[in-house]
Design a protein around this motif. Structure first.
Motif, PDB file in Angstrom:
ATOM      1  N   VAL A   1     -80.508  83.182   5.028  1.00  0.00           N
ATOM      2  CA  VAL A   1     -81.145  82.570   3.865  1.00  0.00           C
ATOM      3  C   VAL A   1     -82.431  83.310   3.523  1.00  0.00           C
ATOM      4  CG1 VAL A   1     -82.305  80.497   3.027  1.00  0.00           C
ATOM      5  CG2 VAL A   1     -80.138  80.297   4.239  1.00  0.00           C
ATOM      6  N   LEU A   2     -83.228  83.638   4.530  1.00  0.00           N
ATOM      7  CA  LEU A   2     -84.472  84.370   4.294  1.00  0.00           C
ATOM      8  C   LEU A   2     -84.194  85.743   3.681  1.00  0.00           C
ATOM      9  CD1 LEU A   2     -86.515  83.515   7.523  1.00  0.00           C
ATOM     10  CD2 LEU A   2     -86.898  82.661   5.185  1.00  0.00           C
ATOM     11  N   ALA A   3     -83.129  86.394   4.141  1.00  0.00           N
ATOM     12  CA  ALA A   3     -82.770  87.697   3.579  1.00  0.00           C
ATOM     13  C   ALA A   3     -82.398  87.557   2.111  1.00  0.00           C
ATOM     14  CB  ALA A   3     -81.611  88.307   4.370  1.00  0.00           C
ATOM     15  N   ASN A   4     -81.659  86.502   1.772  1.00  0.00           N
ATOM     16  CA  ASN A   4     -81.290  86.274   0.371  1.00  0.00           C
ATOM     17  C   ASN A   4     -82.517  85.959  -0.472  1.00  0.00           C
ATOM     18  OD1 ASN A   4     -78.160  85.821  -0.587  1.00  0.00           O
ATOM     19  ND2 ASN A   4     -78.387  85.752   1.631  1.00  0.00           N
ATOM     20  N   ILE A   5     -83.430  85.169   0.077  1.00  0.00           N
ATOM     21  CA  ILE A   5     -84.641  84.844  -0.674  1.00  0.00           C
ATOM     22  C   ILE A   5     -85.490  86.092  -0.902  1.00  0.00           C
ATOM     23  CG2 ILE A   5     -86.820  83.581  -0.564  1.00  0.00           C
ATOM     24  CD1 ILE A   5     -85.319  81.337   0.850  1.00  0.00           C
ATOM     25  N   ALA A   6     -85.565  86.955   0.117  1.00  0.00           N
ATOM     26  CA  ALA A   6     -86.309  88.207  -0.038  1.00  0.00           C
ATOM     27  C   ALA A   6     -85.689  89.065  -1.141  1.00  0.00           C
ATOM     28  CB  ALA A   6     -86.328  88.971   1.287  1.00  0.00           C
ATOM     29  N   PHE A   7     -84.358  89.136  -1.155  1.00  0.00           N
ATOM     30  CA  PHE A   7     -83.667  89.886  -2.209  1.00  0.00           C
ATOM     31  C   PHE A   7     -83.924  89.242  -3.569  1.00  0.00           C
ATOM     32  CE2 PHE A   7     -79.823  90.636  -4.799  1.00  0.00           C
ATOM     33  CZ  PHE A   7     -79.841  92.019  -4.848  1.00  0.00           C
ATOM     34  N   PHE A   8     -83.938  87.913  -3.600  1.00  0.00           N
ATOM     35  CA  PHE A   8     -84.192  87.176  -4.835  1.00  0.00           C
ATOM     36  C   PHE A   8     -85.573  87.529  -5.397  1.00  0.00           C
ATOM     37  CE2 PHE A   8     -85.910  83.319  -6.872  1.00  0.00           C
ATOM     38  CZ  PHE A   8     -84.954  83.123  -7.857  1.00  0.00           C
ATOM     39  N   LEU A   9     -86.580  87.505  -4.541  1.00  0.00           N
ATOM     40  CA  LEU A   9     -87.935  87.825  -4.987  1.00  0.00           C
ATOM     41  C   LEU A   9     -88.039  89.275  -5.447  1.00  0.00           C
ATOM     42  CD1 LEU A   9     -89.972  85.956  -2.212  1.00  0.00           C
ATOM     43  CD2 LEU A   9     -89.576  85.225  -4.585  1.00  0.00           C
ATOM     44  N   TRP A  10     -87.317  90.165  -4.759  1.00  0.00           N
ATOM     45  CA  TRP A  10     -87.339  91.577  -5.152  1.00  0.00           C
ATOM     46  C   TRP A  10     -86.715  91.768  -6.526  1.00  0.00           C
ATOM     47  CZ3 TRP A  10     -83.143  95.144  -5.586  1.00  0.00           C
ATOM     48  CH2 TRP A  10     -83.558  96.477  -5.795  1.00  0.00           C
ATOM     49  N   THR A  11     -85.599  91.071  -6.791  1.00  0.00           N
ATOM     50  CA  THR A  11     -84.936  91.219  -8.091  1.00  0.00           C
ATOM     51  C   THR A  11     -85.729  90.570  -9.217  1.00  0.00           C
ATOM     52  OG1 THR A  11     -83.594  89.253  -7.620  1.00  0.00           O
ATOM     53  CG2 THR A  11     -82.621  91.405  -7.116  1.00  0.00           C
ATOM     54  N   LEU A  12     -86.542  89.565  -8.878  1.00  0.00           N
ATOM     55  CA  LEU A  12     -87.397  88.973  -9.920  1.00  0.00           C
ATOM     56  C   LEU A  12     -88.429  89.970 -10.417  1.00  0.00           C
ATOM     57  CD1 LEU A  12     -88.132  85.310  -8.759  1.00  0.00           C
ATOM     58  CD2 LEU A  12     -86.765  86.062 -10.705  1.00  0.00           C
ATOM     59  N   ASP A  13     -88.837  90.890  -9.544  1.00  0.00           N
ATOM     60  CA  ASP A  13     -89.748  91.979  -9.917  1.00  0.00           C
ATOM     61  C   ASP A  13     -91.022  91.456 -10.585  1.00  0.00           C
ATOM     62  OD1 ASP A  13     -90.558  94.598 -10.066  1.00  0.00           O
ATOM     63  OD2 ASP A  13     -89.622  94.954 -12.021  1.00  0.00           O
ATOM     64  N   GLY A  14     -91.601  90.435  -9.969  1.00  0.00           N
ATOM     65  CA  GLY A  14     -92.858  89.910 -10.487  1.00  0.00           C
ATOM     66  C   GLY A  14     -92.724  88.868 -11.575  1.00  0.00           C
ATOM     67  N   ARG A  15     -91.515  88.641 -12.059  1.00  0.00           N
ATOM     68  CA  ARG A  15     -91.329  87.627 -13.095  1.00  0.00           C
ATOM     69  C   ARG A  15     -91.390  86.229 -12.490  1.00  0.00           C
ATOM     70  NH1 ARG A  15     -85.621  88.901 -15.272  1.00  0.00           N
ATOM     71  NH2 ARG A  15     -85.358  89.408 -13.063  1.00  0.00           N
ATOM     72  N   ARG A  16     -91.756  85.256 -13.301  1.00  0.00           N
ATOM     73  CA  ARG A  16     -91.706  83.871 -12.857  1.00  0.00           C
ATOM     74  C   ARG A  16     -90.273  83.368 -12.947  1.00  0.00           C
ATOM     75  NH1 ARG A  16     -95.971  80.867 -16.534  1.00  0.00           N
ATOM     76  NH2 ARG A  16     -94.791  82.096 -18.072  1.00  0.00           N
ATOM     77  N   LEU A  17     -89.927  82.447 -12.062  1.00  0.00           N
ATOM     78  CA  LEU A  17     -88.566  81.904 -12.063  1.00  0.00           C
ATOM     79  C   LEU A  17     -88.243  81.238 -13.388  1.00  0.00           C
ATOM     80  CD1 LEU A  17     -85.940  81.252 -10.543  1.00  0.00           C
ATOM     81  CD2 LEU A  17     -87.066  79.208  -9.631  1.00  0.00           C
ATOM     82  N   SER A  18     -89.227  80.637 -13.997  1.00  0.00           N
ATOM     83  CA  SER A  18     -88.995  79.940 -15.265  1.00  0.00           C
ATOM     84  C   SER A  18     -88.538  80.886 -16.369  1.00  0.00           C
ATOM     85  CB  SER A  18     -90.273  79.214 -15.707  1.00  0.00           C
ATOM     86  OG  SER A  18     -91.349  80.136 -15.859  1.00  0.00           O
ATOM     87  N   GLU A  19     -88.791  82.171 -16.205  1.00  0.00           N
ATOM     88  CA  GLU A  19     -88.409  83.136 -17.238  1.00  0.00           C
ATOM     89  C   GLU A  19     -86.905  83.369 -17.286  1.00  0.00           C
ATOM     90  OE1 GLU A  19     -90.609  86.759 -17.134  1.00  0.00           O
ATOM     91  OE2 GLU A  19     -92.503  85.764 -16.631  1.00  0.00           O
TER      92      GLU A  19
END
Length: 352
Positions: A34-52
């Motif tokens: 799960v932590l690995a997926n979350i890390a990948f998730f944050l990397w793909t967001l590339d600084g964007r907010r989730l709301s975007e």
């Protein structure tokens, strides 16, 4: 050895220790995934907010609800067949078998098969081995018919309606290209690719281990088809209404499971193609069976990214994949582990 199956000379206490060890493995390995997926998730967001990337917030609740529908349908289907076959399995034991199967699928390679794991848990609950085999083979027969029937209908309609409409919306498609022909070509190419990979695996392109796995899978498929014909010949003579009720639940179960991706994709504002995504989900999980990791970790995510890339914007594909995997797999597995441990502590049956 499969979870819950007892070898000669093995004591119930030993089975209990094996199961507790497996759950401990799941409880530390799954959070790491799960932590690995979350890390990948944050990397793909590339600084964007989730709301975007959220455009239809309510659909995430739809996705979560769909992810748990198979739990309910599996329990009801098992109860139906146990009552028909006069197997004294309580609701608590039934739930424990279902939750144990969820956990077993998560901590073993997908190729092990949920049917084998479920059989082991049924036997561990005191169900005679031959009766457990009957329940499992009948439900496998139902699932086989429902999955292939549903996928056939879904892909046929998707090829005729959803894919042409989707391709017409793509800017890179020339107006001179007939979208229906392109849709047919896409599906034909996908089928050809799968056939090529299957043939290559049987021919040893991917190594002896994959070749042996494919040979065993084909043997199991042939045996399964023979069992389907035998079991349904017996059941349909005496239990048509039971089959109808259980198969109706099976249709609901598989449509719900394979529709989670559609809801998550809609949650992120991408184009929703329910029937096409239904078929792609089946392909994703079929691919995961050749990945030798617990629950198909890694390979399932890669298959999702590959198959959904043409239909989900690149800047949203990564976050969508992670949310889908958390909602459909990691979240339910962690919840199943907690409930399973509680049921085991209070139940009167032998330890699992």
């Amino acid at each position: 050895m499969i979870e819950g199956a007892q070898s000669p000379g093995e004591t119930p206490e030993r089975k209990g220790r094996i199961s507790r060890h497996a759950i401990r493995v799941a409880m530390w390995a799954l959070p790491l995934a799960v932590l690995a997926n979350i890390a990948f998730f944050l990397w793909t967001l590339d600084g964007r907010r989730l709301s975007e990337i959220i455009e239809r917030p309510s659909l995430i609740f739809v996705a979560i609800g769909l992810a748990f529908v198979p739990w309910i349908t599996n329990i009801i289907r098992m109860a139906i067949w146990c009552r028909f076959l006069e197997i004294p399995l309580s609701l608590r034991q039934n739930a424990r078998v279902m939750l144990g199967t969820v956990l077993g699928n998560a901590i073993t390679p997908t190729a092990t098969g949920s049917t084998v794991i479920r059989w082991g848990f049924l036997v561990n609950e005191g169900v005679p081995a031959d009766r457990a085999t009957t329940v499992i083979t009948v439900q496998t027969a139902e699932d086989t018919v429902v999955i292939f029937g549903t996928m056939g209908v879904a892909l046929t309609i998707a090829t005729m309606i959803e894919l042409p409409a989707a391709f017409r919306s793509f800017e890179w498609i020339s107006g001179t290209v007939d979208s229906t022909l392109l849709a047919l070509g896409f599906v034909a190419g996908l089928v050809a690719l799968l056939c090529l990979l299957a043939g290559g695996a049987r021919g040893g392109w991917f190594g002896a281990r994959v070749k042996d796995w494919v040979a065993r899978a084909m043997a199991r498929l042939a045996e399964g088809i023979a069992n389907v014909r035998r079991d349904w010949g017996l059941i349909l003579r005496h239990g048509k209404s039971v089959v109808a009720a259980s198969m109706a639940l099976a249709v609901l179960q598989w449509i719900a499971r394979y529709s989670v991706a559609t809801a998550v994709i809609g949650f992120a504002g991408a184009q929703m193609l329910p029937l096409l995504y239904l078929g792609l989900q089946w392909l994703v999980f079929t691919f995961s069976t050749v990945v030798p990791t617990p629950g198909g970790m890694g390979g399932t995510e890669a298959a999702f990214l590959l198959l959904y890339a043409p239909f989900v914007p690149p800047d949203r594909l990564g976050p969508v994949m992670v949310i889908w995997r958390l909602v459909l797999f990691y979240g339910p597995v962690l919840i199943a582990a907690l409930i399973f441990m509680g049921l085991r502590g209070r139940a009167d049956a032998r330890p699992v």
